[in-house]
Scaffold this active site. Structure first.
Site, PDB file in Angstrom:
ATOM      1  N   GLY A 120     -55.901   0.839 -11.884  1.00  0.00           N
ATOM      2  CA  GLY A 120     -54.685   1.615 -11.612  1.00  0.00           C
ATOM      3  C   GLY A 120     -54.966   2.683 -10.576  1.00  0.00           C
ATOM      4  N   GLY A 156     -61.932   2.853 -13.278  1.00  0.00           N
ATOM      5  CA  GLY A 156     -61.919   3.360 -14.630  1.00  0.00           C
ATOM      6  C   GLY A 156     -62.741   2.500 -15.577  1.00  0.00           C
ATOM      7  N   GLY A 182     -62.240  -0.451 -17.237  1.00  0.00           N
ATOM      8  CA  GLY A 182     -62.376  -1.883 -17.005  1.00  0.00           C
ATOM      9  C   GLY A 182     -63.271  -2.141 -15.806  1.00  0.00           C
ATOM     10  N   ASP A 189     -56.636   9.250 -16.889  1.00  0.00           N
ATOM     11  CA  ASP A 189     -56.699   9.315 -18.356  1.00  0.00           C
ATOM     12  C   ASP A 189     -57.871  10.143 -18.878  1.00  0.00           C
ATOM     13  OD1 ASP A 189     -54.450   7.694 -18.764  1.00  0.00           O
ATOM     14  OD2 ASP A 189     -55.632   5.877 -18.473  1.00  0.00           O
ATOM     15  N   GLY A 238     -50.585   7.375 -20.755  1.00  0.00           N
ATOM     16  CA  GLY A 238     -51.700   7.340 -21.695  1.00  0.00           C
ATOM     17  C   GLY A 238     -51.423   6.393 -22.845  1.00  0.00           C
ATOM     18  N   HIS A 239     -51.847   5.140 -22.699  1.00  0.00           N
ATOM     19  CA  HIS A 239     -51.578   4.154 -23.751  1.00  0.00           C
ATOM     20  C   HIS A 239     -52.549   4.291 -24.908  1.00  0.00           C
ATOM     21  CE1 HIS A 239     -48.260   1.847 -22.290  1.00  0.00           C
ATOM     22  NE2 HIS A 239     -48.792   1.830 -21.086  1.00  0.00           N
ATOM     23  N   GLU A 291     -47.427   7.784 -24.003  1.00  0.00           N
ATOM     24  CA  GLU A 291     -46.914   6.409 -24.081  1.00  0.00           C
ATOM     25  C   GLU A 291     -47.423   5.696 -25.332  1.00  0.00           C
ATOM     26  OE1 GLU A 291     -46.923   4.722 -19.520  1.00  0.00           O
ATOM     27  OE2 GLU A 291     -48.828   5.125 -20.503  1.00  0.00           O
ATOM     28  N   HIS A 296     -44.988   6.483 -12.960  1.00  0.00           N
ATOM     29  CA  HIS A 296     -46.061   6.348 -11.970  1.00  0.00           C
ATOM     30  C   HIS A 296     -46.179   7.533 -11.017  1.00  0.00           C
ATOM     31  CE1 HIS A 296     -46.429   2.309 -13.458  1.00  0.00           C
ATOM     32  NE2 HIS A 296     -47.478   2.124 -12.688  1.00  0.00           N
ATOM     33  N   ARG A 331     -49.521   9.162 -10.998  1.00  0.00           N
ATOM     34  CA  ARG A 331     -50.697   8.585 -10.332  1.00  0.00           C
ATOM     35  C   ARG A 331     -50.711   8.881  -8.839  1.00  0.00           C
ATOM     36  NH1 ARG A 331     -53.345   5.132 -13.197  1.00  0.00           N
ATOM     37  NH2 ARG A 331     -52.460   4.216 -15.078  1.00  0.00           N
TER      38      ARG A 331
END
Lengths: 359, 359, 359, 359
Positions: free
Chosen positions: C11, C111, C113, C136, C179-180, C231, C283, C286
């Site tokens: 992201g 990040g 991943g 995040d 923020g999931h 979120e 978004h 970001r």
């Protein structure tokens, strides 16, 4: 097929890139083939043939970017007819470069000085469009120049910051705003940020009136006072002198002090014993990203310039008049400065609220 | 039932209100009855018994407001033991007012000087909590002071604005950043905004090194250079003198120039012929709304101060140490200045990228 | 002579360009010859050999520019070992491109991943440096990721705007923050902007506790309440279910509502009759220019990455640990998520002041 | 001696406080005695006699503060003639409170709906001044309403943030801008931020035209597209229906989707397979500190309102007409909505540059 030249000249300001983007997008979307020649560093690039060919790609993403991708420089109008150190006739050189590149039009972004040279080139037979940029908003024939509101924002934010400090410390603060000859920027930034005293070149000040404004505030319980002072603020006594002597007296002051604000500070301090602080945002007022107001204005001016070029309508300044973008003959406005009328509505509005102009 | 006194002292900075809000909300939410006495204009209010009783309502909506609702003033520590013009012993007066109001604790927001007086009052037996505010970040025992990052933001934005202008005009610009004794603000603002040269008090400068940095940039095709200069920048030759002579030499400079930046500008100009512009954001760096970083830091410091008060833990500065809010004994830190170590990682990082410190 | 590859993956966030500028300036200033290969759109560019050779010029002026000049894409780690639609082994392809270009090192910005794939490439024998970007702040081994504070600023400003409207209308407002899985951004933005209720994934909420917080404020005379909701906020009842059922229940909610905030709004409305408004900055969090904090952090991280490359020290993430930039072995941190500890000091500080977490 | 009533009504917007400050400073500076009655929460306060007496102190420092110190509420004009639940005649009640306080004038800040009730009170014989506030800029008789440019700034900044993310990810983004009936805010924010597609209520859209605009951009090498969509955007097919059916069809859409933007996103996604993200800045567009443009406009409007009151000139809206503040008879403008003319210059300028309006 259209070939245009572009140049930005004079003091830097916001929205130069946004305006050029408007011109080029307005053309590129309407002609099969477009050639854009960007002259580097103002008229210098046109005189010496220093240019870059630009593509749509060069104008992508620059809507919000301050400065100018072409660079700029100050080339005084009055020296345009004087050959350079190598004997080169500058006007001839500009014409030759214009014709050599077979330009359909030269789009010139600049302020008052730039405009005079633009008009000269028009008189010399070139196809010229002038786009009015300046943080001073002092160009005759247009209600607004791009750059002005971005500069108002920066100056007003500076005064906002000073506001919290001034009120915490019960101090007198001077914020010096750009503007040697005209007071629009100081007037608007001052009103926007709640300045208590606003000094502009068009209204010579009496130091006693300023001091009495400070004292009046104190009596009413406000221990702090904020003065928005234009670079070109001038004492009443000096303004009353014949022009030559006036200039001499002002020169004396600027020999002794970095700027008029420091003299005002000292004069208040002497009289009142108060500690005065001076803040000079200076060139920050010309920089940074253009505000949305300026991005809209400059995009529209750019797009309307494209329309004129497509219609082969040359010899104009693209202006904002009563909310509409209009074309104004360059010959009608070139060289005319638009100062603040001391009787204007903005000043009456401000005075009604108790803002002092030192008069 | 808890009774506290609050005062803000020394140079104004952002997040003073946010911090006091943290203290009061942290207490109000945990005691049945809270009395808050706000002393006006720093120690002056404590000395002369000038206070206001404040309610939760006074602290509502002030998280984002710059300045201080209590006002502030500078009261030099070294004069605290000297009676005032009426023969009043200031320390005695402060103690009397503290006891008269039967305060459980006095919460003092301020910088280095303020901290010394806070420690003196602690030694005199008062319950003291000190909260470290300053845009200079020069307080020993805490990694960060509130106000610092808000000032970094303002100084960096000023340099950002100058950046677009400098690059359009191919000019050398000096932006003078606050900081007479320490260079944290200049160092951080300079890195944040891509300054090419950073001059701080802790690293005396050699004008030739600065000029060669400008020339090196030119050779590499960058026609402009931006210098972030701390108010307390000092030439190497002068810094090498014995302290007394050093002070004398610096005083001479400040008699001739409004600040060191103007001298540096002149020195560069003489040597290179370049036109240098100086911008002085000045007190704007202390004002305006605190940035979110400072609002979080000050809210947490305030809330942790409330915790100490609830625990009857007095005599501490509330500090940020490795990301955690901790209590630090006032006696351990009072009067200790935290300057920039020329060998610190930030400077090594900057030098690796080619930023010159004039050394 | 040094050859490096650069890529940005996952992201988008602020300060990606600033970080790459730090790496390249840190190297260019210290080696005679530098070759920089920029892989386009994250790992995709490395897999398919889509790259551009970059010069110092490409990194000039991008310190303040949001987004990434290299583009980015999401390439799930778990699919890295799965051949693509044409049977291409992605890991092999990445290795081949790395060796073909004879890279000394591959610098990867991303990040969690991204980090896992970076570690995989390290295990496969490539020289890897990972730079921790994410709004995040959920990467283990570093106190801070770049992008985080810029996102805090945007989310906090959104809540600031809502604040004036909420208080004018006496309304309940929900601002949904990104923020999931982790709540750092919501927690910090909520504290920074004076939110009254903060809901994060790590602390499942009880709707009755939220309603009673709203009512308590009303009783005290505050007609409005502001909720900062991540979120990934989750009701207590659902969080208590076994993981599979929990996911099923959450999926049901997200079928019926655009996001959890809308469900919370409806639940409060049903119970209290109050009109609730939901705002989703989405978004925007970001994007835009990185804040000065992030520009400093990312510049330093970039410069320290250059140091590691110059020292031939590979296989590390460059982290911020207790205020210093340090190298952390990738194998120690890859794939470890850093969530908010419900017992952490920030939450204790917030609760002390009466902020509700719905628990 | 002058007695005025003040109230703010309808949807919140920026610069309400700044405007009231203008009125009160303009009066206080010109009369010996001034009594200011602030009615709380719009017409509700006037109906039920809920007011506070305000002093100059209440208006100090609020120039830059968002929201309204008086609170606001929506009181539909069409219910003004309907008695309340206790049988109270609202118009009578307002008149009684006006006369009981012996007001010289009632100054009403609000938008279209507010204006209609203001005109009704004028018809009933009260001395009324109406000041045009709204982020929608849809009030007939004035070129500009305060609040508009502050909202443009917020919406444009949101799109700016999305811009960097969209370009990094090569994605299609929709930013939903406020405006149910008129498109000024979307049009101006869209132009200011370089949106590629702008959809407004006044120009019903054809989804195929939008998709072809996206595809055209792709062909030219721009992988991302940004749509600025007004809340009140409407598909061509539905706009062509008789009004009743049109409303029914729109209601169906809003049952299925949170707003029209989500439907547009789904329609594009179905047709193109592209992933579309929707961002809804929502009420943030009404909040926060007014921008300098609005502070100047509202200060001037407030000061000119004071002038009218001093001159006993009642029954007017204070408007901006061709750059001057003028008085406009309320009866001439009450209830007239000012929408965007699809043939206006701004739209022609935008279309010339290739911006699609979906028509």
């Amino acid at each position: 097929m259209v070939r245009i030249g572009l140049l930005t000249s004079g003091g830097d300001c916001q929205a130069l890139n946004a305006t050029m983007r408007g011109v080029v997008k307005g053309l590129a979307n309407n002609v099969d083939q477009l050639e854009v020649y960007g002259f580097m560093n103002g008229y210098k690039g046109l005189i010496y043939g220093d240019y870059r060919m630009l593509t749509s790609q060069d104008f992508s993403g620059i809507l919000t970017r301050g400065g100018t991708i072409l660079g700029t420089s100050r080339q005084p109008f009055k020296l345009m007819r004087t050959p350079d150190e190598n004997g080169l006739d500058k006007v001839d050189a500009m014409k030759q470069n214009y014709y050599k590149l077979r330009l359909d039009c030269l789009v010139i972004l600049g302020g008052n000085g730039t405009q005079k040279t633009a008009n000269l080139l028009r008189e010399e037979g070139l196809n010229i469009i002038h786009l009015p940029k300046t943080i001073d908003n002092d160009i005759s024939g247009t209600d607004m120049t791009f750059g002005f509101y971005s500069a108002v924002n920066i100056a007003a934010e500076a005064i906002d910051c000073i506001h919290t400090t001034a009120s915490s410390h019960n101090r007198v603060f001077i914020v010096e705003v750009m503007g040697h000859k005209v007071g629009w920027l100081t007037l608007y930034a001052g009103i926007a940020s709640g300045a208590d005293v606003i000094l502009i070149p068009e209204i010579p000040y009496d130091i006693d009136k300023i001091i009495s404004a400070i004292n009046k505030r104190k009596e009413r319980g406000s221990g702090f006072t904020i003065l928005a002072v234009a670079e070109g603020a001038i004492p009443k006594k000096i303004a009353a002198l014949p022009k030559k002597e006036m200039k001499k007296e002002m020169a004396k002051i600027l020999e002794k002090y970095p700027s008029i604000s420091y003299k005002i500070a000292e004069d208040i301090q002497k009289e009142t014993g108060l500690e005065i602080r001076v803040t000079v945002p200076g060139h920050t007022q010309r920089g940074g990203s253009p505000c949305p107001y300026d991005r809209i204005l400059s995009t529209r001016i750019g797009s309307e310039a494209a329309k004129l070029i497509l219609e082969k309508n040359f010899g104009y300044m693209v202006a904002l008049v009563n909310g509409k973008i209009k074309k104004v003959p360059l010959e009608d406005v070139a060289g005319k400065l638009k100062g603040v009328d001391p009787e204007c509505q903005e000043i009456a509005d401000a005075k009604r609220m108790g803002i002092s102009f030192g008069d």
